[in-house]
Design a protein around this motif. Sequence first.
Motif, PDB file in Angstrom:
ATOM      1  N   ARG A   1      39.024  40.937  35.382  1.00  0.00           N
ATOM      2  CA  ARG A   1      40.406  41.200  34.986  1.00  0.00           C
ATOM      3  C   ARG A   1      41.117  41.557  36.286  1.00  0.00           C
ATOM      4  O   ARG A   1      41.863  42.488  36.347  1.00  0.00           O
ATOM      5  CB  ARG A   1      40.488  42.363  33.989  1.00  0.00           C
ATOM      6  CG  ARG A   1      40.313  41.903  32.582  1.00  0.00           C
ATOM      7  CD  ARG A   1      40.502  43.028  31.629  1.00  0.00           C
ATOM      8  NE  ARG A   1      39.629  44.142  31.932  1.00  0.00           N
ATOM      9  CZ  ARG A   1      38.331  44.183  31.675  1.00  0.00           C
ATOM     10  NH1 ARG A   1      37.744  43.161  31.119  1.00  0.00           N
ATOM     11  NH2 ARG A   1      37.618  45.233  31.960  1.00  0.00           N
ATOM     12  N   ASP A   2      40.784  40.840  37.308  1.00  0.00           N
ATOM     13  CA  ASP A   2      41.329  41.214  38.603  1.00  0.00           C
ATOM     14  C   ASP A   2      42.564  40.381  38.922  1.00  0.00           C
ATOM     15  O   ASP A   2      43.019  39.581  38.121  1.00  0.00           O
ATOM     16  CB  ASP A   2      40.254  41.103  39.682  1.00  0.00           C
ATOM     17  CG  ASP A   2      40.413  42.181  40.712  1.00  0.00           C
ATOM     18  OD1 ASP A   2      41.502  42.771  40.791  1.00  0.00           O
ATOM     19  OD2 ASP A   2      39.464  42.428  41.472  1.00  0.00           O
ATOM     20  N   THR A   3      43.049  40.555  40.110  1.00  0.00           N
ATOM     21  CA  THR A   3      44.399  40.135  40.462  1.00  0.00           C
ATOM     22  C   THR A   3      44.465  40.224  41.975  1.00  0.00           C
ATOM     23  O   THR A   3      43.609  40.853  42.579  1.00  0.00           O
ATOM     24  CB  THR A   3      45.408  41.200  39.915  1.00  0.00           C
ATOM     25  OG1 THR A   3      45.150  41.423  38.553  1.00  0.00           O
ATOM     26  CG2 THR A   3      46.842  40.807  40.111  1.00  0.00           C
TER      27      THR A   3
ATOM     28  N   THR B   1      47.565  36.162  39.649  1.00  0.00           N
ATOM     29  CA  THR B   1      46.240  36.200  39.019  1.00  0.00           C
ATOM     30  C   THR B   1      46.041  35.000  38.110  1.00  0.00           C
ATOM     31  O   THR B   1      47.023  34.401  37.645  1.00  0.00           O
ATOM     32  CB  THR B   1      46.067  37.489  38.184  1.00  0.00           C
ATOM     33  OG1 THR B   1      44.748  37.567  37.673  1.00  0.00           O
ATOM     34  CG2 THR B   1      47.038  37.534  37.019  1.00  0.00           C
TER      35      THR B   1
ATOM     36  N   GLY C   1      44.275  35.803  35.546  1.00  0.00           N
ATOM     37  CA  GLY C   1      44.110  36.621  34.341  1.00  0.00           C
ATOM     38  C   GLY C   1      42.656  36.756  33.934  1.00  0.00           C
ATOM     39  O   GLY C   1      41.734  36.444  34.680  1.00  0.00           O
TER      40      GLY C   1
ATOM     41  N   GLY D   1      48.633  38.918  31.164  1.00  0.00           N
ATOM     42  CA  GLY D   1      48.157  40.199  31.659  1.00  0.00           C
ATOM     43  C   GLY D   1      49.341  41.036  32.121  1.00  0.00           C
ATOM     44  O   GLY D   1      50.495  40.765  31.770  1.00  0.00           O
ATOM     45  N   ASP D   2      49.038  42.045  32.915  1.00  0.00           N
ATOM     46  CA  ASP D   2      50.117  42.908  33.405  1.00  0.00           C
ATOM     47  C   ASP D   2      50.781  42.376  34.676  1.00  0.00           C
ATOM     48  O   ASP D   2      51.864  42.815  35.046  1.00  0.00           O
ATOM     49  CB  ASP D   2      49.606  44.336  33.639  1.00  0.00           C
ATOM     50  CG  ASP D   2      48.467  44.411  34.664  1.00  0.00           C
ATOM     51  OD1 ASP D   2      47.837  43.374  34.957  1.00  0.00           O
ATOM     52  OD2 ASP D   2      48.205  45.513  35.159  1.00  0.00           O
ATOM     53  N   SER D   3      50.120  41.422  35.348  1.00  0.00           N
ATOM     54  CA  SER D   3      50.642  40.980  36.654  1.00  0.00           C
ATOM     55  C   SER D   3      52.041  40.380  36.580  1.00  0.00           C
ATOM     56  O   SER D   3      52.801  40.496  37.536  1.00  0.00           O
ATOM     57  CB  SER D   3      49.672  39.977  37.299  1.00  0.00           C
ATOM     58  OG  SER D   3      48.400  40.558  37.367  1.00  0.00           O
TER      59      SER D   3
ATOM     60  N   THR E   1      45.796  46.627  39.450  1.00  0.00           N
ATOM     61  CA  THR E   1      44.811  45.575  39.205  1.00  0.00           C
ATOM     62  C   THR E   1      43.865  46.040  38.097  1.00  0.00           C
ATOM     63  O   THR E   1      43.859  47.198  37.713  1.00  0.00           O
ATOM     64  CB  THR E   1      43.991  45.231  40.469  1.00  0.00           C
ATOM     65  OG1 THR E   1      43.251  46.397  40.857  1.00  0.00           O
ATOM     66  CG2 THR E   1      44.875  44.812  41.623  1.00  0.00           C
ATOM     67  N   HIS E   2      43.075  45.095  37.619  1.00  0.00           N
ATOM     68  CA  HIS E   2      42.093  45.291  36.544  1.00  0.00           C
ATOM     69  C   HIS E   2      42.746  45.278  35.151  1.00  0.00           C
ATOM     70  O   HIS E   2      43.493  44.342  34.901  1.00  0.00           O
ATOM     71  CB  HIS E   2      41.183  46.493  36.813  1.00  0.00           C
ATOM     72  CG  HIS E   2      40.282  46.235  38.009  1.00  0.00           C
ATOM     73  ND1 HIS E   2      40.750  46.270  39.302  1.00  0.00           N
ATOM     74  CD2 HIS E   2      38.981  45.911  38.087  1.00  0.00           C
ATOM     75  CE1 HIS E   2      39.768  45.970  40.136  1.00  0.00           C
ATOM     76  NE2 HIS E   2      38.671  45.743  39.418  1.00  0.00           N
ATOM     77  N   THR E   3      42.533  46.282  34.322  1.00  0.00           N
ATOM     78  CA  THR E   3      42.779  46.089  32.885  1.00  0.00           C
ATOM     79  C   THR E   3      44.258  46.130  32.499  1.00  0.00           C
ATOM     80  O   THR E   3      44.806  47.192  32.156  1.00  0.00           O
ATOM     81  CB  THR E   3      41.973  47.137  32.079  1.00  0.00           C
ATOM     82  OG1 THR E   3      40.654  47.187  32.604  1.00  0.00           O
ATOM     83  CG2 THR E   3      41.917  46.749  30.615  1.00  0.00           C
ATOM     84  N   GLY E   4      44.875  44.958  32.501  1.00  0.00           N
ATOM     85  CA  GLY E   4      46.288  44.861  32.135  1.00  0.00           C
ATOM     86  C   GLY E   4      46.550  45.336  30.725  1.00  0.00           C
ATOM     87  O   GLY E   4      47.649  45.817  30.413  1.00  0.00           O
ATOM     88  N   GLU E   5      45.549  45.217  29.854  1.00  0.00           N
ATOM     89  CA  GLU E   5      45.709  45.665  28.471  1.00  0.00           C
ATOM     90  C   GLU E   5      45.974  47.169  28.404  1.00  0.00           C
ATOM     91  O   GLU E   5      46.430  47.671  27.380  1.00  0.00           O
ATOM     92  CB  GLU E   5      44.473  45.292  27.644  1.00  0.00           C
ATOM     93  CG  GLU E   5      44.508  43.891  27.037  1.00  0.00           C
ATOM     94  CD  GLU E   5      44.470  42.755  28.033  1.00  0.00           C
ATOM     95  OE1 GLU E   5      44.273  42.999  29.242  1.00  0.00           O
ATOM     96  OE2 GLU E   5      44.651  41.593  27.606  1.00  0.00           O
TER      97      GLU E   5
HETATM   98  N1  GLY Z   1      45.382  42.913  35.834  1.00  0.00           N
HETATM   99  C1  GLY Z   1      45.203  41.551  35.569  1.00  0.00           C
HETATM  100  C2  GLY Z   1      45.170  41.183  34.158  1.00  0.00           C
HETATM  101  O1  GLY Z   1      45.009  42.027  33.296  1.00  0.00           O
HETATM  102  O2  GLY Z   1      45.279  40.000  33.877  1.00  0.00           O
END
Ligand code: GLY
Length: 305
Positions: free
Chosen positions: A163-165, A183, A185, A195-197, A216-220
């Motif tokens: 879940r990186d970016t 990302t 996603g 995602g959050d990006s 970065t990581h968990t966009g949720e």
């Molecule tokens: N932070 C990247 C994603 O959740 O897609």
Amino acid sequence: MLLLANAEAWPGFALTVEKLRAGADSIEAMIAGISRVEVEPKVRSVGYGGWPNMLGVMECDAAVMNGTTREIGSVGAVPDTIPVAALAHAVMKGLPHVMLTGAGARRYASEIGFAVDDVLIEDSRRVWRERLEAELGPEQFARFPDLPLAPLSRAITDPERVRDTTVFLSADAVQGIHTVTSTSGWAWKYPGRLGDSPIPGAGFYADSRYGAAACTHTGEMTMRCATARSIVLALKLGRSLREAIELAVEELAELEHGFLGGVVIHAADAQGRHEVVNFRCEGEIRYWLWEDGMAEPELRPARTI
Ligand code: GLY
């Protein structure tokens, strides 16, 4: 001038530094650097190196924010397109909108001359197909994709695959404070998932008067807490950078339901301080830093909180 990026930025960080040293516009310099990250297949969370959605299609997200004007360009779930951060920048410069998604984003990319490119490299296609085949078995695999995808999304989610970016953040007294993200996603995401990006206030936010943050990581999780905006708002309300991040982390820690994972926050304030904080991500998290006076960029460890 300060430039901050996560560890995945390695293919493009030095190029951005070189351009900043030469006096380039800092958003243009970050777009140039992030475009290098997007075409590097070894970065397994962005552009060519990223992973496809559940249907085996690459859908990328990216955004640019100018913290001086608070203008934003964002693209989400864009198929067949690279470089996507540059596309987000083109949205900011060329349209009266903030965000384009899916087919509309691709259409705009074609209108302004971006080539059609499925972005899916052979290794990613193979891993996706093997994962799917193993999960479905031969009968169901023969029916794919004519079956409900939602049950599959729980089964084949590989939380640690990615879940990186990549995130870049620049801060300068003259040029202002800006962010760029990109990302592919979450690997094997449900089609259309953002995602959050690309989400202002969640994966990124910048205001040259106070500071900026990029996650970065968990966009949720950051989407549920508006993490990047919370940090910048806390700075505006007089909190120190460290206090602002602690506030945002407290909000993340309060989440008890839904999908939970780790988050890394990259942030800087208008006084030139920076913080990179790891909240619940496994392994050592590092980040790139370059500031005026540094001969070379440095890869530093994030603070675990
Ligand atoms: N932070 C990247 C994603 O959740 O897609």
